[in-house]
Design a protein around this motif. Sequence first.
Motif, mmCIF file in Angstrom:
data_model
loop_
_atom_site.group_PDB
_atom_site.id
_atom_site.type_symbol
_atom_site.label_atom_id
_atom_site.label_comp_id
_atom_site.label_asym_id
_atom_site.label_seq_id
_atom_site.Cartn_x
_atom_site.Cartn_y
_atom_site.Cartn_z
ATOM 1 N N SER A 13 0.704 -1.088 -0.329
ATOM 2 C CA SER A 13 -0.289 0.316 -0.015
ATOM 3 C C SER A 13 0.737 1.252 0.149
ATOM 4 N N ARG A 14 2.111 1.310 0.422
ATOM 5 C CA ARG A 14 3.107 2.705 0.637
ATOM 6 C C ARG A 14 3.985 2.534 -0.436
ATOM 7 N N LEU A 15 3.800 1.497 -1.202
ATOM 8 C CA LEU A 15 4.315 1.664 -3.226
ATOM 9 C C LEU A 15 3.433 1.960 -3.998
ATOM 10 N N THR A 16 1.834 1.468 -3.506
ATOM 11 C CA THR A 16 0.541 2.255 -4.768
ATOM 12 C C THR A 16 1.345 3.181 -5.486
ATOM 13 N N TYR A 17 1.475 4.201 -4.844
ATOM 14 C CA TYR A 17 1.099 5.736 -5.582
ATOM 15 C C TYR A 17 2.311 5.656 -6.867
ATOM 16 N N CYS A 18 3.661 5.327 -6.115
ATOM 17 C CA CYS A 18 4.622 5.047 -6.932
ATOM 18 C C CYS A 18 4.196 4.298 -8.287
ATOM 19 N N VAL A 19 4.290 2.659 -8.078
ATOM 20 C CA VAL A 19 4.079 1.776 -8.845
ATOM 21 C C VAL A 19 3.365 2.423 -10.215
ATOM 22 N N HIS A 41 12.146 3.071 -19.230
ATOM 23 C CA HIS A 41 12.219 4.544 -19.750
ATOM 24 C C HIS A 41 13.078 5.153 -18.172
ATOM 25 N N ARG A 42 14.005 4.891 -18.296
ATOM 26 C CA ARG A 42 14.882 5.411 -17.694
ATOM 27 C C ARG A 42 15.016 7.000 -17.030
ATOM 28 N N SER A 43 14.295 8.133 -17.259
ATOM 29 C CA SER A 43 14.755 9.681 -17.876
ATOM 30 C C SER A 43 12.747 8.903 -16.599
ATOM 31 N N ARG A 44 12.188 8.693 -17.360
ATOM 32 C CA ARG A 44 10.857 8.763 -17.074
ATOM 33 C C ARG A 44 10.505 8.691 -15.878
ATOM 34 N N PHE A 45 11.554 7.115 -15.193
ATOM 35 C CA PHE A 45 11.235 6.608 -13.981
ATOM 36 C C PHE A 45 11.822 7.233 -12.688
ATOM 37 N N TRP A 46 13.205 7.574 -13.241
ATOM 38 C CA TRP A 46 13.696 8.449 -12.833
ATOM 39 C C TRP A 46 13.317 9.680 -11.980
ATOM 40 N N ALA A 47 12.622 10.684 -12.913
ATOM 41 C CA ALA A 47 11.833 11.474 -12.754
ATOM 42 C C ALA A 47 10.911 11.716 -12.141
ATOM 43 N N ASP A 48 10.095 10.245 -12.413
ATOM 44 C CA ASP A 48 8.861 9.589 -11.294
ATOM 45 C C ASP A 48 9.515 9.587 -9.348
ATOM 46 N N VAL A 49 10.996 9.243 -9.641
ATOM 47 C CA VAL A 49 11.304 8.782 -8.046
ATOM 48 C C VAL A 49 11.282 10.496 -7.358
ATOM 49 N N LYS A 299 41.195 4.919 -1.453
ATOM 50 C CA LYS A 299 40.441 5.744 -2.237
ATOM 51 C C LYS A 299 39.894 6.334 -2.096
ATOM 52 N N ALA A 300 39.530 7.601 -1.556
ATOM 53 C CA ALA A 300 38.069 8.510 -1.628
ATOM 54 C C ALA A 300 37.366 8.698 -2.209
ATOM 55 N N ILE A 301 36.512 8.621 -2.020
ATOM 56 C CA ILE A 301 35.087 8.284 -3.176
ATOM 57 C C ILE A 301 34.119 9.245 -2.770
ATOM 58 N N VAL A 302 34.227 9.988 -3.785
ATOM 59 C CA VAL A 302 32.838 11.886 -3.543
ATOM 60 C C VAL A 302 32.115 10.998 -4.206
ATOM 61 N N HIS A 303 30.938 11.326 -3.188
ATOM 62 C CA HIS A 303 29.868 11.038 -3.585
ATOM 63 C C HIS A 303 29.065 12.354 -3.642
ATOM 64 N N SER A 304 27.634 12.492 -4.545
ATOM 65 C CA SER A 304 27.251 13.448 -4.639
ATOM 66 C C SER A 304 26.080 13.756 -3.920
ATOM 67 N N VAL A 305 25.546 15.011 -3.160
ATOM 68 C CA VAL A 305 24.251 15.125 -2.912
ATOM 69 C C VAL A 305 23.096 14.578 -3.334
ATOM 70 N N GLY A 306 22.420 14.935 -4.384
ATOM 71 C CA GLY A 306 21.048 14.196 -4.832
ATOM 72 C C GLY A 306 21.638 13.052 -5.121
ATOM 73 N N GLY A 307 22.177 12.320 -5.834
ATOM 74 C CA GLY A 307 23.093 10.940 -6.175
ATOM 75 C C GLY A 307 22.770 10.653 -4.872
ATOM 76 N N VAL A 308 22.709 10.465 -3.546
ATOM 77 C CA VAL A 308 22.608 9.750 -2.965
ATOM 78 C C VAL A 308 21.068 9.742 -2.385
ATOM 79 N N MET A 309 20.769 10.581 -2.352
ATOM 80 C CA MET A 309 19.537 11.219 -1.612
ATOM 81 C C MET A 309 18.297 10.851 -2.666
ATOM 82 N N ILE A 310 18.065 10.191 -4.227
ATOM 83 C CA ILE A 310 17.351 9.677 -4.647
ATOM 84 C C ILE A 310 17.048 8.657 -4.698
ATOM 85 N N ASN A 311 18.415 8.098 -4.789
ATOM 86 C CA ASN A 311 18.824 6.184 -4.303
ATOM 87 C C ASN A 311 18.276 5.695 -3.429
#
Length: 707
Positions: A13-19, A41-49, A299-311
């Motif tokens: 039920s918590r997923l329904t609105y997205c699915v 539909h990669r762009s549309r999927f991530w836009a919806d997320v 290795k000093a791995i640098v992560h992006s703010v948006g990439g981590v948050m949306i994932n």
Amino acid sequence: MNGSPSFWSSTTSRLTYCVDYWVGQQKDKTFRELHSYSLTHRSRFWADVFEAANFIYEGSYTSVIDESLPVDAVPRWFEGVKLNYAENMLYTAAAGHHDQRSTKDKEDAKIAITEVREGNNSAARNATYGELRARAGRVAAAMKARGIVRGDRVVVVGANSIETLVVWLATTWLGAIFSSSSTDMGVKGILQRTVQVDPKLLFMDDATLYNAKTVDLRQNMADVVDGLKRGCPSFLGAVSIQRFEDRSARDISHIPLVETWATFLSSARALATPPPFTRVAFHEPFLICYSSGTTGMPKAIVHSVGGVMINYFKEGRLHEGIGPDSVALQYTTTGWIMYLSNIGVLLFGGRSIAYDGSPFQPDPKILLRIAAEHRVTKLGISPRWMLELAKAGIIPKDVADLSALRGVTSTGMVLSDQLFEWFYSEKGFPAHVQLGNISGGTDIAGCFGLMNPLEPVYVGGTQGPSLGVHVAIYDSLGEDGTKGVEVEDGTPGELVAAAAFPNTPCFFWGDNNSTASTAGKAEAAPVGSKYHSAYFARFRNVWAHGDFCCVHPATGNLFFLGRADGVLNPSGVRFGSAEIYGVMERHFADVVQDSLCVGQRRPGIDEDESVMLFLLMKPGCRFDRALVAKVKERIGQDLSKRHVPRYVFETKEIPTTVNLKKVELPVKQIVSGQTIKASGTLANPQSLEYYYQFAKVEELLGPKEKL
């Protein structure tokens, strides 16, 4: 095996609105169909997320991503969007106004984090969302007074505590970049990581507690500060965090460039209100994590703010069903990527349980008791922890009230079939709890394989791939730099991501061959850079993760069979052989000519991986018990007790390639019970014969192994 109907219905039920939105109001779609949709539909999927996440942000985007670019181009996502990590952790977007804040689901009086210290559950400390906002705002003001601005680095060497979280939030509040290490790491291990990023400020606990032992960290603090003073031109000084409030503060007045937490906070008194949140571009850095250092310096791995948050939103909400009613307890240190998961529940308005210490003190039931007392809904642990419970005859569902628990995630090492069976047996967890075997890494701050609420749980592997990530298995015999060939389901090979995904790292800090820039559109992973060599040199135009995997032809489960390189992984503590080699070179170069460090895990015999260290002695130098004791002691001091090899043996020859690079993988396979054909690239293939005897290590403990 799968959970009870009540679990599935509540999660679904918590997923329904997205699915429903993604698949055009069709509710009969399977997870596999949804995953396929997320790739085609990669762009549309991530836009919806992005829209479903309801982040606080400013600006707008015209395209999600340039889908024509391969993953090794490290394309930017959601260009034009600016946001702030701390702002989104502490507030929610106002209804209908994505650039404005509200406290919905994060009301002032709602508990945001509960800190629990080892051995005494009654010692829990709470911080509400209101208190967290106030404390982080004050620390941010003090940082600003000391000159911390967007792009500066701030490092914490601290426990999984409220203070560590406050420093992280304050750092990102100002658009600065956060990095952390755990207090059980030795001085050299801390400096190997920290010096690379040239921090302006260091925050460090004055003491630590682990396995019922309290350790004074002031000498470590002094040594780390001295190393930063000599190696980091940007370094201003350090702040000592009083770890135990019920005791007198440890005197740090004799340590140069170190001040107390209270003195540091006094810098903020002139500011009547906290500084404004600094919103940065979706692709800009906010977090630096470190690799295990398999081939040298971590290795000093640098992560992006948006990439981590949306994932994290995608994984937490869609795969795990996390929401504002969730209470999450992830067992982790601050030096592991799972620390991100531990506090990530705040993004949804949930509550984090921050546990500091051993999961077996005062007894192995401690995490179960905490889960029961605080009504934990998500518990994150390791296979080693489950194994210890099973061996001790502890029945989780009988010793604690786990009625609130919805899911248990397991990561850090391969989860055996026996533990799958134990989890759902009469001796395991309640039947309504979903077991989520997950795997990904520090490299992506996320998962390639993980749980989902729409399919049954089968024994072995992860339930399947992560939504929006094109996971594939390539022929492991392919040559480096070639296009790569995907194998059929059921055939083992190397795990790759065949298309770009938003949580790829920005770049490696200090990667001199990289022209990465936060200001322009410079290439982040050019050929010759450490970044390119780490992930993109193996196969052309794909991300090669270094895991040896296969897909089950019937269930679709993604099986992680081990590392394709020499990463060591005892009890879920992942580190590189290079860290061990560094200790040997620093302290034993006068007696040890060379060394080889590999992991042993024999199918059907070993539940956990054991670390074996082989020493090639210099002519005239003796291998004896005293040397082994010194080696183990030094590794424990320089790195941590969890890095200490279980076995140390002498060897007469170490296999190398024709260019004299020592080879670990064949030895790892041999001691784990496999018979291999020596590669033509070996300069001394006959050397491998010596290592076959260690597949039966128990028979050698008397005459050859020095404990």
